[in-house]
Scaffold this motif. Sequence first.
Motif, short mmCIF file in Angstrom:
data_model
loop_
_atom_site.label_atom_id
_atom_site.label_comp_id
_atom_site.label_asym_id
_atom_site.label_seq_id
_atom_site.Cartn_x
_atom_site.Cartn_y
_atom_site.Cartn_z
N TYR A 194 51.06 23.83 45.12
CA TYR A 194 52.16 23.72 46.09
C TYR A 194 51.95 22.42 46.85
O TYR A 194 51.31 22.38 47.91
CB TYR A 194 52.15 24.93 47.04
CG TYR A 194 53.45 25.14 47.77
CD1 TYR A 194 54.53 25.75 47.15
CD2 TYR A 194 53.59 24.74 49.09
CE1 TYR A 194 55.72 25.96 47.82
CE2 TYR A 194 54.79 24.94 49.77
CZ TYR A 194 55.84 25.54 49.13
OH TYR A 194 57.03 25.74 49.80
N ASN A 202 57.14 19.98 48.24
CA ASN A 202 57.79 21.23 48.60
C ASN A 202 58.04 21.35 50.10
O ASN A 202 58.66 22.32 50.55
CB ASN A 202 56.93 22.42 48.16
CG ASN A 202 56.78 22.51 46.65
OD1 ASN A 202 57.70 22.93 45.96
ND2 ASN A 202 55.63 22.11 46.14
N SER A 251 61.44 29.99 46.76
CA SER A 251 61.46 28.61 47.25
C SER A 251 62.88 28.27 47.67
O SER A 251 63.82 28.36 46.87
CB SER A 251 60.99 27.65 46.15
OG SER A 251 61.21 26.31 46.53
#
Length: 310
Positions: A272, A276, A236
């Motif tokens: 997710y 994000n 990430s």
Amino acid sequence: MSETAHDAGVTVGSGPSSPDDGLAPAELAAKYGLSVSGARPGLAEYVRRLWGRRHFILAFSSAKLTAQYSQAKLGQVWQVATPLLNALVYYLIFGLILQASRGMPHEVYIPFLVTGVFVFTFTQSSVMAGVRAISGNLGLVRALHFPRASLPISFSLQQLQQLLFSMIVLFVITIAFGSYPGLSWLLILPVLFLQFLFNTGLALIMARLGSKTPDLAQLMPFVLRTWMYASGVMFSIPVMLEGRPGWIADVLQWNPAAVYMDLMRYALIDGYGSSNLPPHVWAVALAWAVLLIGGGFVYFWRAEEQYGRG
């Protein structure tokens, strides 16, 4: 008594004069409606001709996909096995050894990683196919007259078909780790469409560059590997760059490969969420697609008459 041709007033080897005598070649061609063989048509006419070759584009991409692994014993299985093996290697190195999964539970990180590998492979393969689209098919280019853009477009379409086969395995993996089909899965279609447009535009650009510089095919793997590491395939970006200046994470997240990966992850993986994603991510995805397909198509078209010559 004989007379010479000169005495008779006849000039040997000369014929009656023609109204075309003295015209330059360009003027003569214009007078009789002649045109240069292989000359570039106007942009609208080029698009019309390309649409007329749509069946060839589809058939050519399908034939290339079938022939790609024809010499391998497992055949089309390698379409799925190759990115899966890459994902396994990245999981061992980045997931277990380097702990790149920090901040993500195990059931999220594995679908996160596999999705990133599959989606980036789609762009990577389209770029590499585009580089060789003209230089690797010179026999076809020189033998037949057709819009040369048919080749990079068909190769990009081939990679899309290959990704669609791989998506079946991706669905199985995400479900196995607890992300079940929902309304968000409908977002897969617009994400794939936008990424396909982006990839096609990029393939057109690389096809023109590769037609004059075949050695570009040797350089691109290094460029693509760098792009992959900068796009957050294995980690990430915001988490990995925590504590660094915010603009660095923004630049990396707004690069097109990261944008399409993040949108696909958001569509498929329950854990997710939208937090994000970078701001205005759909607008950025659309802008990249329009910019590349429009600019790439015009860039390729402007050199249409040069392909296969020299």
